[in-house]
Write an enzyme that holds these catalytic residues in place. Sequence first.
Site, mmCIF file in Angstrom:
data_model
loop_
_atom_site.group_PDB
_atom_site.id
_atom_site.type_symbol
_atom_site.label_atom_id
_atom_site.label_comp_id
_atom_site.label_asym_id
_atom_site.label_seq_id
_atom_site.Cartn_x
_atom_site.Cartn_y
_atom_site.Cartn_z
ATOM 1 N N PRO A 2 0.830 -1.204 0.000
ATOM 2 C CA PRO A 2 0.000 0.000 0.000
ATOM 3 C C PRO A 2 0.867 1.258 0.000
ATOM 4 O O PRO A 2 1.845 1.350 0.748
ATOM 5 C CB PRO A 2 -0.790 -0.139 1.306
ATOM 6 C CG PRO A 2 -0.787 -1.594 1.601
ATOM 7 C CD PRO A 2 0.527 -2.098 1.110
ATOM 8 N N GLU A 3 0.508 2.202 -0.864
ATOM 9 C CA GLU A 3 1.239 3.459 -0.960
ATOM 10 C C GLU A 3 0.382 4.575 -0.384
ATOM 11 O O GLU A 3 -0.658 4.317 0.227
ATOM 12 C CB GLU A 3 1.627 3.711 -2.421
ATOM 13 C CG GLU A 3 2.483 2.592 -3.013
ATOM 14 C CD GLU A 3 2.816 2.799 -4.485
ATOM 15 O OE1 GLU A 3 2.762 3.945 -4.962
ATOM 16 O OE2 GLU A 3 3.122 1.796 -5.168
#
Length: 310
Positions: A2-3
């Site tokens: 996840p960014e």
Amino acid sequence: MPELPEVETICRGLNQATLDREILGGDVLLNSTIARSISANDFLTKLKGKSIARWYRRGKYLLAELSQFPEGEREKGKGEEFRDRTPSSSPLPSSFLLPSKAGWLGVHLRMTGQLLWVNRSEPLQKHARVRLFFEGNQELRFVDQRTFGQMWYVPAETEVSSTVIGLKLLGPEPFSDEFTTEYLARKLHRRARPIKTALLDQALIAGLGNIYADETLFLSGVMPTTLCADLTAEQIGRIHTAIIQVLQKAIESGGTTFSNFLNVQGVNGNYGGVAWVYNRAGQPCRTCSTTIERIKLAGRSTHFCPACQQ
């Protein structure tokens, strides 16, 4: 992994669901998920009887400011008045990593972590690692297939980054006043490494990752292999603008789901359906119909259009 847009999406969901509910206890199913500064039993003991005042995001970290749940509040039905006043989440500036009277809860999802807000009767996922039980028969469940994710308890009156030490290494937030074109130009000046690799450096920009670095370089028309030292002022300006545009669009789309990402309600992100180049190798460019190419750069998959990016 996840960014920034995915973590921001989770942060906003947590602020809508979890605030001002008493933490009644929990269960640690994998001890290594809890950072080694505290045992699993102590982690749960410290959280019991507290509530979450607000969630923040700093880079790819989630940080919950804790408060002591008022004695008798559950019985009196108080707290409901506060739950409608959901704060819009915002990045946590580096200057705000301050002690809290009740401590902090820190989370990093790493590669495959998920935070799910579910009813306690929901069947347990195979890779569930930590469960936090809240009033109302709800729970916050940390699911992590690859087991790299971590959770921290930051004691009361303790500066956050002294416990969650990775926070000390982060550069400015992309939406902050610190992140200017001048800042980016100064940091990239004379660096003899590809711009794609530089954009993944969390000390340069907090939260940007592989997906959105590829998208940024497409929108700015810059080849990912271009050395930082060879970038023109105009190109750096376009990269700066594209970073903000791409991240804003991804947040509006609820992030990207290509494998593991889910929001707190278990729903996929939608950005993947409109991505310009990421994960589209062999497909036609949405702008010029040239075939999107994929290479490895510093061990990371990198997608680009050989016609639109120079």
